[in-house]
Design an enzyme around this catalytic site. Structure first.
Site, PDB file in Angstrom:
ATOM      1  N   GLN A 209       4.354  63.855   8.014  1.00  0.00           N
ATOM      2  CA  GLN A 209       4.750  62.531   7.521  1.00  0.00           C
ATOM      3  C   GLN A 209       6.014  62.033   8.221  1.00  0.00           C
ATOM      4  O   GLN A 209       6.116  60.859   8.569  1.00  0.00           O
ATOM      5  CB  GLN A 209       4.996  62.576   5.999  1.00  0.00           C
ATOM      6  CG  GLN A 209       3.795  62.966   5.162  1.00  0.00           C
ATOM      7  CD  GLN A 209       2.709  61.897   5.136  1.00  0.00           C
ATOM      8  OE1 GLN A 209       2.937  60.729   5.429  1.00  0.00           O
ATOM      9  NE2 GLN A 209       1.495  62.310   4.808  1.00  0.00           N
TER      10      GLN A 209
ATOM     11  N   ASP B 163       7.304  70.956   8.788  1.00  0.00           N
ATOM     12  CA  ASP B 163       6.045  70.215   8.750  1.00  0.00           C
ATOM     13  C   ASP B 163       6.384  68.731   8.871  1.00  0.00           C
ATOM     14  O   ASP B 163       6.834  68.105   7.907  1.00  0.00           O
ATOM     15  CB  ASP B 163       5.316  70.533   7.440  1.00  0.00           C
ATOM     16  CG  ASP B 163       4.027  69.735   7.287  1.00  0.00           C
ATOM     17  OD1 ASP B 163       3.729  68.882   8.153  1.00  0.00           O
ATOM     18  OD2 ASP B 163       3.325  69.966   6.285  1.00  0.00           O
TER      19      ASP B 163
ATOM     20  N   LYS C  36      -2.250  60.641  11.421  1.00  0.00           N
ATOM     21  CA  LYS C  36      -1.256  59.946  10.592  1.00  0.00           C
ATOM     22  C   LYS C  36      -0.311  59.120  11.453  1.00  0.00           C
ATOM     23  O   LYS C  36       0.406  58.265  10.959  1.00  0.00           O
ATOM     24  CB  LYS C  36      -0.500  60.955   9.739  1.00  0.00           C
ATOM     25  CG  LYS C  36      -1.436  61.588   8.725  1.00  0.00           C
ATOM     26  CD  LYS C  36      -0.785  62.497   7.748  1.00  0.00           C
ATOM     27  CE  LYS C  36      -1.877  63.145   6.909  1.00  0.00           C
ATOM     28  NZ  LYS C  36      -1.377  64.235   6.089  1.00  0.00           N
TER      29      LYS C  36
ATOM     30  N   CYS D 269      -3.194  67.468  -2.330  1.00  0.00           N
ATOM     31  CA  CYS D 269      -3.053  68.778  -1.676  1.00  0.00           C
ATOM     32  C   CYS D 269      -1.684  69.398  -1.949  1.00  0.00           C
ATOM     33  O   CYS D 269      -1.062  69.991  -1.064  1.00  0.00           O
ATOM     34  CB  CYS D 269      -3.280  68.685  -0.170  1.00  0.00           C
ATOM     35  SG  CYS D 269      -4.919  68.145   0.259  1.00  0.00           S
TER      36      CYS D 269
ATOM     37  N   HIS E 182       2.644  70.676   1.251  1.00  0.00           N
ATOM     38  CA  HIS E 182       1.207  70.370   1.328  1.00  0.00           C
ATOM     39  C   HIS E 182       0.472  71.712   1.397  1.00  0.00           C
ATOM     40  O   HIS E 182       1.000  72.688   1.946  1.00  0.00           O
ATOM     41  CB  HIS E 182       0.987  69.572   2.609  1.00  0.00           C
ATOM     42  CG  HIS E 182      -0.377  69.005   2.793  1.00  0.00           C
ATOM     43  ND1 HIS E 182      -1.447  69.760   3.196  1.00  0.00           N
ATOM     44  CD2 HIS E 182      -0.838  67.734   2.677  1.00  0.00           C
ATOM     45  CE1 HIS E 182      -2.514  68.985   3.307  1.00  0.00           C
ATOM     46  NE2 HIS E 182      -2.176  67.755   3.004  1.00  0.00           N
TER      47      HIS E 182
HETATM   48  C1  LIG Z   1      -1.581  65.444   6.127  1.00  0.00           C
HETATM   49  C2  LIG Z   1      -0.587  66.515   5.989  1.00  0.00           C
HETATM   50  C3  LIG Z   1      -0.817  67.794   6.478  1.00  0.00           C
HETATM   51  C4  LIG Z   1      -2.129  68.200   7.115  1.00  0.00           C
HETATM   52  O1  LIG Z   1      -2.456  67.467   8.236  1.00  0.00           O
HETATM   53  P1  LIG Z   1      -3.922  67.666   8.876  1.00  0.00           P
HETATM   54  O2  LIG Z   1      -4.021  66.511   9.790  1.00  0.00           O
HETATM   55  O3  LIG Z   1      -4.890  67.577   7.747  1.00  0.00           O
HETATM   56  O4  LIG Z   1      -3.935  68.964   9.555  1.00  0.00           O
HETATM   57  C5  LIG Z   1       0.155  68.741   6.338  1.00  0.00           C
HETATM   58  N1  LIG Z   1       1.327  68.440   5.760  1.00  0.00           N
HETATM   59  C6  LIG Z   1       1.610  67.218   5.279  1.00  0.00           C
HETATM   60  C7  LIG Z   1       2.944  66.944   4.669  1.00  0.00           C
HETATM   61  C8  LIG Z   1       0.662  66.215   5.371  1.00  0.00           C
HETATM   62  O5  LIG Z   1       0.943  65.008   4.880  1.00  0.00           O
END
Ligand SMILES: *Cc1c(COP(=O)(O)O)cnc(C)c1O
Length: 413
Positions: A210, A207, A233, A371, A130
């Site tokens: 998800q 990260d 999320k 993104c 992302h």
């Molecule tokens: C949504 C997302 C982000 C960013 O999260 P924010 O809440 O916008 O800071 C980063 N990495 C992944 C894989 C995402 O799906």
């Protein structure tokens, strides 16, 4: 309907769904089929109530107060930190920095580590990141002369582990990869990636924006140095999230932003920082939202998560099977064991047009680059349509999605 926050005995999609008030509204005169949970999940009553309750009955600024409300707010805020630690499998709440989301958490690590990054030092990312896990590292490329090396993604959307392993050199300073792609649904082998990095003495950030939503995460078991997640999320409020850091990383890293809350003492010629994690939490945080995130984690852990995961995957399979019957459809990301995210293109129909027409039928899907420009380039597309599933999604959502998609395609082609 179950009381908010109480576990449902056996999985009952309708009982879960009934806890999300927004899902009973109509959109464009149609029942809402919300299939955009990978962009942001809807909130259960338990979270809405928890946030409202802070505003109604125990709101004050945190940490500095000597009065009852401030103490109650501080206790609830620090309680959310403890809940986040437990949720991620961290041993101590002090290993959790409460941030404004995954983006801020990654920026924090990149900025703090960046101070010891020099010209020619290398950073390993994957092609499925992302932008949140790309741009902060590009800063280090621009400002410190770092070199970004990209772990490739295979045709089915897996991370190419051999190629990843081959990227390490004695200049590699950090690995930052996703634990689950927000476009492909691919779940990466976090523990294996960590072992490979650690065998070369390189720290790794995962990260989990998800992954933490769709499966059980245990940072201790993975062994990673850093793990990030984001509240909105996880069925919680937006603008709050967390960074987990292993061992004494937080003691060793320099602070990120400066301001109130992150200091022990400030004079005209010096500053003594607060201990971690507060050292990284400058300014007044999103108090009610962080407390709401704690409520969301309570809500999520009260569910049978393995059953939710199976439910989401059954919906993914139903949607994928239906999609394959539509002429010209191509799924981007077909790896085994992927999470409940379905990205696709349809020959001759632009993703934006498809999504806009589907909206007329009450179906909310996302279309665009999600993104993830490097990943779009990897697959030779500029955009995809993405349907993503959550605990509250049901078969009717999938059927509405397939029906709307067929109509949109027929209109456009
Ligand atoms: C949504 C997302 C982000 C960013 O999260 P924010 O809440 O916008 O800071 C980063 N990495 C992944 C894989 C995402 O799906």
């Amino acid at each position: 309907m179950n009381a908010p926050g109480r576990p449902v005995a056996a999985f009952d999609a309708d009982a879960i769904r009934a806890q999300f008030p927004i899902l009973s509204r109509q959109v464009n005169g149609q029942p809402l089929a919300y299939l955009d949970s990978a962009a942001s999940a809807q909130k259960p009553e338990a979270v809405i109530e928890a946030v409202a309750d802070v505003w109604r009955s125990s709101y004050a600024n945190v940490h500095r107060g000597l009065h009852t409300l401030a103490n109650e707010a501080t206790e609830a805020f620090e309680g959310a930190r403890a809940k986040t630690a437990r949720f991620l499998g961290a041993a101590r709440p002090e290993q959790i920095v409460l941030t404004r989301g995954a983006t801020e958490a990654i920026n924090l690590v990149a900025s703090a580590l960046g101070q010891s990054i020099n010209e020619g030092d290398e950073i390993i990312l994957s092609q499925m990141e992302h932008h949140s896990n790309i741009v902060p590292w590009h800063f280090l490329r621009e400002r410190r002369g770092a070199v970004i090396r990209w772990a490739p993604v295979t045709d089915d959307g897996s991370l190419d582990i051999e190629a990843y392993e081959a990227l390490f050199t004695d200049r590699t300073k950090i690995v930052a990869v996703t634990h689950m792609s927000n476009v492909l649904g691919t779940v990466t082998p976090a523990k294996r990636l960590t072992e490979i990095a650690h065998a070369r003495g390189v720290p790794i950030l995962l990260d989990g924006s998800q992954a933490a939503v769709h499966g059980h995460v245990n940072v201790d078991e993975i062994g990673c140095d850093f793990y990030v997640c984001t509240g909105h999320k996880l069925y919680g409020p937006n603008a709050c999230g967390a960074l987990y850091a292993a061992g004494d990383w937080l003691d060793r890293l320099p602070p990120f932003m400066g301001g109130g809350e992150m200091i022990a003492e400030v004079s005209e010629d010096g500053v003594v920082y607060a201990d971690a994690p507060h050292k990284f939490e400058a300014g007044t945080p999103a108090i009610a939202d962080v407390i709401g995130m704690g409520a969301a984690l309570d809500w999520l852990t009260a569910q049978d998560r393995a059953v939710i995961e199976a439910h989401e995957k059954a919906l993914l399979n139903r949607a994928t099977a239906g999609l394959m019957e539509i002429e010209g459809a191509r799924v981007i990301g077909t790896t085994q064991g992927k999470g409940a995210i379905l990205s696709f293109v349809i020959d001759g129909a632009h993703p934006h047009d498809l999504a806009q027409i589907m909206d007329k039928y009450g179906v909310a899907v996302r279309a665009g680059h999600h993104c993830a420009h490097p990943l779009m380039k990897r697959f030779g597309v500029t955009a995809t349509v993405r349907a993503s599933f959550a605990a509250y999604s049901n078969a009717a959502d999938v059927d509405a999605f397939l029906s709307a998609l067929r109509k949109a395609r027929a209109f456009l082609i």
